[in-house]
Design an enzyme around this catalytic site. Structure first.
Site, mmCIF file in Angstrom:
data_model
loop_
_atom_site.group_PDB
_atom_site.id
_atom_site.type_symbol
_atom_site.label_atom_id
_atom_site.label_comp_id
_atom_site.label_asym_id
_atom_site.label_seq_id
_atom_site.Cartn_x
_atom_site.Cartn_y
_atom_site.Cartn_z
ATOM 1 N N ASN A 159 0.638 -1.178 0.106
ATOM 2 C CA ASN A 159 0.059 0.106 -0.059
ATOM 3 C C ASN A 159 0.879 1.130 -0.028
ATOM 4 O O ASN A 159 0.486 2.373 -0.690
ATOM 5 C CB ASN A 159 -1.129 0.027 1.321
ATOM 6 C CG ASN A 159 -2.077 -1.207 1.056
ATOM 7 O OD1 ASN A 159 -2.649 -1.004 0.256
ATOM 8 N ND2 ASN A 159 -1.923 -2.033 2.093
ATOM 9 N N THR A 160 2.119 1.181 0.532
ATOM 10 C CA THR A 160 3.010 2.425 0.677
ATOM 11 C C THR A 160 4.043 2.332 -0.068
ATOM 12 O O THR A 160 4.341 3.215 -0.965
ATOM 13 C CB THR A 160 3.496 2.646 2.189
ATOM 14 O OG1 THR A 160 2.153 2.582 2.930
ATOM 15 C CG2 THR A 160 4.294 3.826 2.385
ATOM 16 N N TYR A 193 -9.024 -22.171 2.916
ATOM 17 C CA TYR A 193 -9.454 -20.288 3.266
ATOM 18 C C TYR A 193 -10.759 -20.074 2.293
ATOM 19 O O TYR A 193 -10.721 -20.506 1.055
ATOM 20 C CB TYR A 193 -8.215 -19.544 2.866
ATOM 21 C CG TYR A 193 -8.422 -18.040 3.546
ATOM 22 C CD1 TYR A 193 -7.936 -17.921 4.825
ATOM 23 C CD2 TYR A 193 -9.020 -17.167 2.883
ATOM 24 C CE1 TYR A 193 -7.887 -16.636 5.093
ATOM 25 C CE2 TYR A 193 -9.059 -15.906 3.495
ATOM 26 C CZ TYR A 193 -8.507 -15.537 4.668
ATOM 27 O OH TYR A 193 -8.544 -14.419 5.487
ATOM 28 N N GLY A 211 -4.716 -12.586 0.831
ATOM 29 C CA GLY A 211 -3.910 -11.633 0.547
ATOM 30 C C GLY A 211 -2.574 -12.307 -0.168
ATOM 31 O O GLY A 211 -2.191 -13.514 0.451
ATOM 32 N N ASP A 215 0.376 -11.491 -0.349
ATOM 33 C CA ASP A 215 1.446 -11.348 0.861
ATOM 34 C C ASP A 215 1.298 -12.415 1.762
ATOM 35 O O ASP A 215 2.542 -12.881 2.214
ATOM 36 C CB ASP A 215 1.607 -10.028 1.430
ATOM 37 C CG ASP A 215 0.098 -9.514 2.069
ATOM 38 O OD1 ASP A 215 -0.779 -10.185 1.863
ATOM 39 O OD2 ASP A 215 0.371 -8.604 2.743
ATOM 40 N N ASP A 259 3.205 -11.273 10.097
ATOM 41 C CA ASP A 259 3.670 -10.038 9.518
ATOM 42 C C ASP A 259 3.134 -8.738 10.116
ATOM 43 O O ASP A 259 2.178 -8.714 10.325
ATOM 44 C CB ASP A 259 2.966 -10.215 7.923
ATOM 45 C CG ASP A 259 3.548 -9.030 7.069
ATOM 46 O OD1 ASP A 259 4.077 -8.187 7.816
ATOM 47 O OD2 ASP A 259 3.203 -9.242 5.819
ATOM 48 N N THR A 312 1.177 12.858 27.478
ATOM 49 C CA THR A 312 0.017 11.876 26.639
ATOM 50 C C THR A 312 0.743 11.189 25.503
ATOM 51 O O THR A 312 0.262 9.873 25.071
ATOM 52 C CB THR A 312 -0.928 13.026 26.071
ATOM 53 O OG1 THR A 312 -1.311 13.513 27.252
ATOM 54 C CG2 THR A 312 -1.926 12.509 25.333
#
Length: 259
Positions: free
Chosen positions: A12-13, A99, A106, A108, A129, A184
């Site tokens: 995704n990145t 599955y 996925g 991956d 992962d 915080t």
């Protein structure tokens, strides 16, 4: 298993372009996924690698971004002379997958399970992962997939606290924080990180109980993912961290399915 392949791992990145052989990366390049918008963008990454390693026999595409999967497959089929294999549940696998539906798991996770099955050598194994999401998948000693989990990752948990509240800031975790925070930001970092560590530790304990009656038996754990290096030293299990486990799993699957 000495074949040399081009492996594209689209996340995704970041999207990785790697030339792999014998469980190692000869070349490993990164490109922000957001910059790969056209076939030409992909071709610009691939052509120099093919020119440098013209003997590559096949390519494997392991993608969790559906729109980019089609783009990369098309670009590789146009510019790559060998077979192009999309990593999916429909391939010949070194483990038995149950599955539902099979196409929903996925790429991956499939590649990581392939790597874990190979590394385990006939033993039960747990594959973790620790990325944007944390996935846990399990094979028994016969190589049967017995199930898994999907959990929010560290960055997602930090983001959820920020977006779901009026005053909590968005924090980043780049190192192991103290157990108890004194601000915080520090309290968020501590809660998210140590909550994740103990969550994974407890899950591994419970899965180990399911996999074997002998509580002294160690079940190997294969871990990868961006947060894995922070988490791995704190897990009290026989754990192997492999940064490129998904790439190497995709290499194994490409080799099995390009014959």
């Amino acid at each position: 298993m000495s074949k040399r392949f081009l492996i594209v791992e689209a996340g995704n990145t970041v999207t990785d372009f790697a030339v792999t052989q014998n469980g190692s990366c000869l070349v490993h390049l990164h490109a922000p996924t957001a910059t790969l918008k056209t076939s030409s963008d992909v071709t610009r990454q691939v052509v120099p690698l093919h020119d440098r390693f013209p003997e590559m026999e096949a390519a494997g595409v392991c993608s969790v971004v559906p729109a980019l999967t089609a783009l990369v497959m098309s670009a590789l089929e146009d510019c790559f002379p060998g077979p192009v294999i999309e990593i999916s549940a429909s391939l010949r696998l070194p483990f038995t997958l149950e599955y539902y539906p099979p196409g929903a798991i996925g790429a991956d996770r499939i590649a990581l399970l392939a790597y874990a099955a190979d590394a385990a050598g006939g033993r039960p194994v747990i594959a973790v992962d620790a990325g944007t999401a944390i996935t846990v998948d399990v094979l028994d000693a016969e190589g049967h997939y017995i199930g898994g989990m999907i959990l929010p990752g560290i960055d997602h948990s930090c983001s959820a606290l920020n977006k779901g509240t009026a005053r909590l800031p968005l924090v980043k975790l780049e190192k192991c924080p103290p157990l108890l925070g004194r601000s915080t930001e520090g309290c968020i970092q501590s809660g998210v990180f140590w909550g994740c560590v103990h969550q994974i530790e407890g899950i591994l304990d419970d899965i180990t109980t399911i996999l074997c009656d002998d509580q002294e038996q160690e079940i190997p754990v294969i871990m990868t993912g961006g947060s894995g290096r922070l988490i791995e030293p704190l897990i009290h299990h026989k754990l192997i961290f492999q940064e490129h486990a998904v790439l190497f799993g995709a290499w194994l699957l490409t080799s099995m399915n390009s014959i």
